[in-house]
Design an enzyme around this catalytic site. Structure first.
Site, PDB file in Angstrom:
ATOM      1  N   ARG A   1       0.862  -1.187   0.000  1.00 55.58           N
ATOM      2  CA  ARG A   1       0.000   0.000   0.000  1.00 55.58           C
ATOM      3  C   ARG A   1       0.891   1.228   0.000  1.00 55.58           C
ATOM      4  O   ARG A   1       1.932   1.256   0.679  1.00 55.58           O
ATOM      5  CB  ARG A   1      -0.901   0.028   1.243  1.00 55.58           C
TER       6      ARG A   1
ATOM      7  N   HIS B   1      -1.593  -0.345  -9.788  1.00 51.28           N
ATOM      8  CA  HIS B   1      -2.154  -1.274  -8.797  1.00 51.28           C
ATOM      9  C   HIS B   1      -2.659  -2.556  -9.473  1.00 51.28           C
ATOM     10  O   HIS B   1      -3.848  -2.888  -9.419  1.00 51.28           O
ATOM     11  CB  HIS B   1      -3.282  -0.600  -8.001  1.00 51.28           C
TER      12      HIS B   1
HETATM   13  P1  NDP Z   1      -0.806 -11.057   5.281  1.00 48.29           P
HETATM   14  O1  NDP Z   1      -1.754 -10.449   6.235  1.00 48.29           O
HETATM   15  O2  NDP Z   1      -0.910 -12.505   4.961  1.00 48.29           O
HETATM   16  O3  NDP Z   1       0.696 -10.819   5.794  1.00 48.29           O
HETATM   17  C1  NDP Z   1       1.144  -9.609   6.298  1.00 48.29           C
HETATM   18  C2  NDP Z   1       2.599  -9.747   6.734  1.00 48.29           C
HETATM   19  O4  NDP Z   1       3.055  -8.485   7.223  1.00 48.29           O
HETATM   20  C3  NDP Z   1       2.771 -10.760   7.849  1.00 48.29           C
HETATM   21  O5  NDP Z   1       3.983 -11.450   7.709  1.00 48.29           O
HETATM   22  C4  NDP Z   1       2.803  -9.870   9.092  1.00 48.29           C
HETATM   23  O6  NDP Z   1       3.518 -10.428  10.168  1.00 48.29           O
HETATM   24  C5  NDP Z   1       3.538  -8.661   8.552  1.00 48.29           C
HETATM   25  N1  NDP Z   1       3.258  -7.485   9.363  1.00 48.29           N
HETATM   26  C6  NDP Z   1       2.075  -6.855   9.548  1.00 48.29           C
HETATM   27  N2  NDP Z   1       2.209  -5.822  10.404  1.00 48.29           N
HETATM   28  C7  NDP Z   1       3.513  -5.804  10.764  1.00 48.29           C
HETATM   29  C8  NDP Z   1       4.276  -4.985  11.630  1.00 48.29           C
HETATM   30  N3  NDP Z   1       3.722  -3.962  12.294  1.00 48.29           N
HETATM   31  N4  NDP Z   1       5.577  -5.259  11.770  1.00 48.29           N
HETATM   32  C9  NDP Z   1       6.139  -6.297  11.117  1.00 48.29           C
HETATM   33  N5  NDP Z   1       5.481  -7.111  10.270  1.00 48.29           N
HETATM   34  C10 NDP Z   1       4.180  -6.864  10.109  1.00 48.29           C
HETATM   35  O7  NDP Z   1      -0.880 -10.196   3.946  1.00 48.29           O
HETATM   36  P2  NDP Z   1      -0.561 -10.663   2.443  1.00 48.29           P
HETATM   37  O8  NDP Z   1       0.819 -11.197   2.388  1.00 48.29           O
HETATM   38  O9  NDP Z   1      -1.633 -11.513   1.922  1.00 48.29           O
HETATM   39  O10 NDP Z   1      -0.670  -9.262   1.675  1.00 48.29           O
HETATM   40  C11 NDP Z   1       0.171  -8.171   2.004  1.00 48.29           C
HETATM   41  C12 NDP Z   1      -0.396  -6.899   1.432  1.00 48.29           C
HETATM   42  O11 NDP Z   1      -0.259  -6.877   0.023  1.00 48.29           O
HETATM   43  C13 NDP Z   1      -1.898  -6.703   1.629  1.00 48.29           C
HETATM   44  O12 NDP Z   1      -2.187  -6.223   2.927  1.00 48.29           O
HETATM   45  C14 NDP Z   1      -2.228  -5.691   0.571  1.00 48.29           C
HETATM   46  O13 NDP Z   1      -2.092  -4.379   1.104  1.00 48.29           O
HETATM   47  C15 NDP Z   1      -1.153  -5.905  -0.483  1.00 48.29           C
HETATM   48  N6  NDP Z   1      -1.703  -6.385  -1.764  1.00 48.29           N
HETATM   49  C16 NDP Z   1      -1.416  -5.672  -2.889  1.00 48.29           C
HETATM   50  C17 NDP Z   1      -1.880  -6.098  -4.111  1.00 48.29           C
HETATM   51  C18 NDP Z   1      -1.513  -5.367  -5.358  1.00 48.29           C
HETATM   52  O14 NDP Z   1      -2.055  -5.677  -6.411  1.00 48.29           O
HETATM   53  N7  NDP Z   1      -0.608  -4.419  -5.307  1.00 48.29           N
HETATM   54  C19 NDP Z   1      -2.708  -7.302  -4.240  1.00 48.29           C
HETATM   55  C20 NDP Z   1      -2.930  -7.990  -2.999  1.00 48.29           C
HETATM   56  C21 NDP Z   1      -2.448  -7.530  -1.809  1.00 48.29           C
HETATM   57  P3  NDP Z   1       3.013 -11.801  10.866  1.00 48.29           P
HETATM   58  O15 NDP Z   1       3.247 -12.878   9.852  1.00 48.29           O
HETATM   59  O16 NDP Z   1       3.892 -11.938  12.044  1.00 48.29           O
HETATM   60  O17 NDP Z   1       1.555 -11.602  11.169  1.00 48.29           O
END
Ligand code: NDP
Length: 311
Positions: free
Chosen positions: A226, A274
């Site tokens: 994002r 996007h």
């Molecule tokens: P997930 O919720 O599966 O994973 C998020 C990851 O980020 C996890 O490893 C989590 O840690 C980590 N995380 C979250 N908050 C923190 C923090 N404060 N500090 C450290 N690590 C953190 O999300 P996805 O992998 O499925 O997707 C990621 C993002 O990709 C989505 O939220 C979306 O915004 C974006 N996206 C973009 C698209 C595009 O077309 N550009 C399409 C689809 C998604 P932990 O594992 O420990 O919980």
């Protein structure tokens, strides 16, 4: 008794494809495509992407909202979701598409392609000696469904990959770190950093001027999560000063990226609208159906979102 209904809302997805995929999984489910919602009291489930304000408040018996995508930051900001379980989508095709975008962007830098693109525009043969991939350190911020899939793919290709997440991970071929110290280490050691953390109150402007300054001079950034995870003003400054050599940006603080935004004019920035990954109805409908079945039995849906964490 009328059948339980699921309401579908999206301005960008193929509603008919979703209706067919959901009906194939759950023939007894009445799939209604907004604005044709029928009796709102029959609606138990919603599958939606960015519906207008107040949309969910119309359904007094709503039990489950499935976000039509992986990023739930837009949903978490709403005030019309009360006492409702929230889930996000995930499917193997979405992971593969994201990994393919990340692989493209990282490989483009690893193989010096922007240098050759610029040389071609000047009509010059500019030789840069290729480096083996294991010499190239790539950091992946976020090791969730999409981040882990991308990190694994990069490691399998031969890059040296370090990842960062909130909780510890054990991913073959990937050095996994946590905490502020871990973040600073990933940033300071990575030649190419890929951003795949969700946008939450904790990750808003996670990469600001101080963090971008930690990266090695001439580093490259790929942001596919994002826009607001990166402070865009600091990013522009880093790209102008040479602190960052290049950026590939699929997401922005404001989308569509407004005309006149300085990012449009920077030659060292690749902009895509996007499109890094999408959900595929035929595959993702299985998980939506399973979530509906689970909620019917009083269980939690798949890929449930924790509103306290914001993802
Ligand atoms: P997930 O919720 O599966 O994973 C998020 C990851 O980020 C996890 O490893 C989590 O840690 C980590 N995380 C979250 N908050 C923190 C923090 N404060 N500090 C450290 N690590 C953190 O999300 P996805 O992998 O499925 O997707 C990621 C993002 O990709 C989505 O939220 C979306 O915004 C974006 N996206 C973009 C698209 C595009 O077309 N550009 C399409 C689809 C998604 P932990 O594992 O420990 O919980």
């Amino acid at each position: 008794m009328s059948a339980e209904a699921l309401v579908f809302y999206s301005d960008v997805d193929n509603a008919q494809a979703w209706r067919e995929a959901l009906t194939a999984e759950l023939p007894d489910l009445d799939v209604r495509i907004a604005p044709d919602i029928g009796d709102p009291a029959a609606v138990r489930y919603a599958l939606a992407w960015a519906p207008p304000a107040g949309f969910f408040a119309r359904f007094p018996n709503l039990q489950l909202v499935v976000n039509l995508g992986a990023g739930v930051d837009g949903l978490m900001k709403r005030d019309d979701l009360v006492q409702v379980k929230v889930a996000r989508l995930n499917d193997p095709a979405m992971e593969a598409m994201m990994a393919s975008y990340v692989m493209f962007a990282v490989t483009r830098y690893a193989r010096d392609i922007p240098v050759f693109e610029r040389a071609k525009r000047r009509g010059e043969w500019e030789y840069v000696h290729p480096r083996p991939l294991f010499e190239i350190k790539v950091g992946v911020l976020g090791l969730g469904e999409l981040g882990a899939a991308s990190a694994k793919a990069l490691a399998a290709m031969g890059f040296s990959v370090t990842g960062w997440s909130r909780s510890p991970k054990d991913i073959p071929g990937v050095t996994a770190l946590t905490g502020r110290e871990g973040l600073e280490r990933v940033l300071s050691e990575s030649e190419i950093t890929v951003c795949l953390v969700p946008l939450t109150p904790d990750t808003h402007h996670l990469l600001g001027a101080a963090e971008l300054a930690l990266m090695p001079r001439g580093a490259k950034l790929v942001n596919v999560s994002r826009g607001a995870v990166v402070d865009e003003l600091a990013l522009v400054e880093a790209l102008r000063s040479g602190q960052l050599a290049e950026a590939t940006l699929d997401v922005f603080e404001t989308e569509p990226l407004p005309k006149g935004n300085p990012l449009w004019t920077l030659d060292n920035v690749l902009i895509t609208p996007h499109v890094a990954s999408i959900t595929v109805p035929a595959l993702a409908a299985r998980d939506v159906a399973e979530s509906v079945r689970r909620v019917r039995q009083g269980l939690s849906p798949l890929h449930e979102v924790d509103p306290r964490r914001g993802y």
